[in-house]
Enzyme design. Structure first.
Site, PDB file in Angstrom:
ATOM      1  N   PRO A   1      31.599  19.160  25.881  1.00 40.18           N
ATOM      2  CA  PRO A   1      31.617  20.520  25.325  1.00 40.18           C
ATOM      3  C   PRO A   1      30.278  20.962  24.745  1.00 40.18           C
ATOM      4  CG  PRO A   1      32.801  19.003  23.899  1.00 40.18           C
ATOM      5  CD  PRO A   1      32.507  18.259  25.158  1.00 40.18           C
ATOM      6  N   PHE A   2      29.480  20.012  24.250  1.00 41.19           N
ATOM      7  CA  PHE A   2      28.244  20.391  23.577  1.00 41.19           C
ATOM      8  C   PHE A   2      27.017  19.840  24.305  1.00 41.19           C
ATOM      9  CE2 PHE A   2      31.671  20.201  20.392  1.00 41.19           C
ATOM     10  CZ  PHE A   2      31.762  21.563  20.155  1.00 41.19           C
TER      11      PHE A   2
ATOM     12  N   GLU B   1      29.899  15.743  20.491  1.00 37.50           N
ATOM     13  CA  GLU B   1      30.006  15.871  19.031  1.00 37.50           C
ATOM     14  C   GLU B   1      29.380  17.172  18.522  1.00 37.50           C
ATOM     15  OE1 GLU B   1      29.213  13.437  14.854  1.00 37.50           O
ATOM     16  OE2 GLU B   1      28.766  12.485  16.770  1.00 37.50           O
TER      17      GLU B   1
ATOM     18  N   LYS C   1      33.478   9.346  14.213  1.00 39.50           N
ATOM     19  CA  LYS C   1      33.267   7.953  13.827  1.00 39.50           C
ATOM     20  C   LYS C   1      34.545   7.205  14.170  1.00 39.50           C
ATOM     21  CE  LYS C   1      30.027   6.757  12.567  1.00 39.50           C
ATOM     22  NZ  LYS C   1      28.902   6.218  13.384  1.00 39.50           N
TER      23      LYS C   1
END
Length: 464
Positions: free
Chosen positions: A246-247, A264, A284
């Site tokens: 997505p990023f 992330e 995490k």
């Protein structure tokens, strides 16, 4: 000015063609949570580079676009904090205070990245840097492309915010690209710089620091390297298809290429009732995916119930809450979601969500620069974790574990954490992977986590 260009290409494929045929366009692709945008030919750009590995002197290269789309350059002494000051003042001069509260992705602003090294160096100037590539880059991308579907046809809308630019030449070049074959992705075989024994030695040193009370968590990473063969941009379509990240993002500046398939989110800045609000979603906790649905669900549930991963995640949530507290209105920092499991193409991740309302005098760029490096890729406490990382790891990280994204001039924007990230310069190509080490960590599990994270990237690069 908005012009629609017919095309059957994906945004990743068009970016690859632009990077191959027009490397001087400083192309910047951002997947922006599956709302892709491609910035080209920035009006002004700022590239900050260290003149030496000790970071004793820095050069800021400013490039300004001319009417004929050529560039003039200016070289100035600068620093991390000078760059923040310049970008903040420039953004404030361009600010559009009449923008809508509704989020609509990139509209008009800055695109770029801040590398891990420069942010860690700002915490302790003994931390060394990679001096053979940019430490940070931002461009004012007033010319950009977004995918569009109109009247049953696919293509891109070309948006230009500068009325003085004649776009005919640019449109012709973009139309010509539609008929070009994608460049061949040269197979790349990256080799680890550490053996398993090397990793174990670093792991044991990290554990010794933790047991001595130097920290609660250290994010230990390792690198894989290869000589440069072909252009990194040629691998972008395959990596996007394999990851659906997505990023994700890509940037080309001179002979430097940065390609990230990051899952992330670092920060989303959005407007609500004329105030800037912020969301951060630290990752995490990791487990691999499995082709067998039953086994895949078992991995997912093991992560969801892992007390080790929950405690790691909580440490980073607390660290980020503290980071945001410096910029947020008192009482506005919230954690609406803790320890959610999100599944990606090759791994399951544990993700928490933190929100806040920024103080009126807190510029989003100050929040970004002041909160880097991200706690999820350093450990806690952050400054000491960065110092231990510098001692334990074999080389500076460069851009890896920094942040890439955009900030509109109205204060809205989105930045990732530069994990799952490849960087290339004239000397070679590197990709990194790692994970958080705590006193509960087991070396075999942590080493395997590195392999789970980097495996898809290594395979895709090797396949070409």
């Amino acid at each position: 000015m908005n012009i629609t260009i017919s095309s059957t290409l994906t945004a990743a494929a068009l970016t690859t063609l632009i990077a191959d045929h027009h490397p001087d366009w400083q192309a910047c692709f951002l997947n922006d949570d599956h709302q892709p945008v491609i910035g080209i030919l920035p009006k002004v750009s700022w590239r900050l580079s260290a003149d030496d590995t000790q970071g004793k002197s820095w050069t800021l290269t400013m490039m300004q676009r001319q009417a004929d789309l050529a560039y003039t350059q200016q070289h100035l002494p600068s620093s991390y904090h000078d760059l923040l000051d310049k970008l903040s003042k420039y953004s404030e001069k361009q600010a559009n205070h009449n923008s809508s509260d509704q989020a609509c992705g990139y509209q008009h602003g800055l695109m770029g990245f801040v590398g891990y090294d420069i942010a860690a160096h700002a915490l302790n100037d003994e931390i060394e840097l990679k001096s053979d590539q940019p430490a940070s880059f931002f461009g004012h991308y007033d010319i950009y492309l977004k995918p569009v579907a109109q009247d049953g046809k696919c293509g891109f809308v070309l948006i230009c915010q500068d009325d003085d630019i004649t776009l005919n030449t640019l449109i012709n070049e973009l139309n010509t690209l539609q008929n070009q074959a994608l460049p061949k992705a040269e197979p790349l075989s990256l080799a680890p710089i550490w053996s398993k024994d090397d990793y174990q030695a670093a792991f044991e040193k990290a554990q010794a620091y933790l047991l001595a009370g130097d920290g609660y968590q250290i994010n230990l990473t390792q690198a894989w390297l290869a000589a440069k063969s072909g252009k990194l941009s040629a691998h972008l379509p395959n990596l996007m298809s394999a990851s659906q990240a997505p990023f994700a993002g890509f940037l080309q500046v001179g002979d430097f290429e940065l390609l990230s398939v990051s899952p992330e989110l670092f920060f989303t800045f959005y407007k609500q009732n004329n105030s800037i609000h912020i969301i951060t979603k630290p990752i995490k906790g990791t487990r691999p995916r499995a082709s067998d649905p039953v086994l895949d669900e078992q991995y997912k549930q093991a992560l969801a119930t892992s007390q080790k991963d929950i405690s790691e995640n909580l440490m980073i949530v607390d660290l980020l809450r503290n980071d945001l507290g410096k910029y947020a209105e008192i009482g506005s920092v919230k954690t609406p979601m803790k320890f959610a499991i999100e599944s990606f193409s090759n791994v399951h991740h544990m993700v928490s969500t933190i929100t806040a309302k920024l103080n009126a005098d807190s510029h989003p760029l100050a929040v970004l620069f002041g909160s880097l490096p991200a706690g999820s890729i350093t450990g806690a406490p952050k400054k000491r974790a960065c110092e231990m990382i510098f001692e334990l790891e074999s080389a500076p990280r460069g851009a890896y574990c920094g942040s890439m994204g955009y900030l509109n001039f109205d204060g809205t924007g989105q930045f990732n954490v530069l994990i799952r990230t490849i960087q290339a310069n004239a000397d070679g190509i590197s990709v990194w992977a790692g994970g958080g080490i705590t006193i509960r960590s087991q070396v075999d599990d942590e080493y395997q986590e590195c392999m789970d994270k980097v495996g898809m990237i290594l395979k895709t690069l090797a396949d070409g």
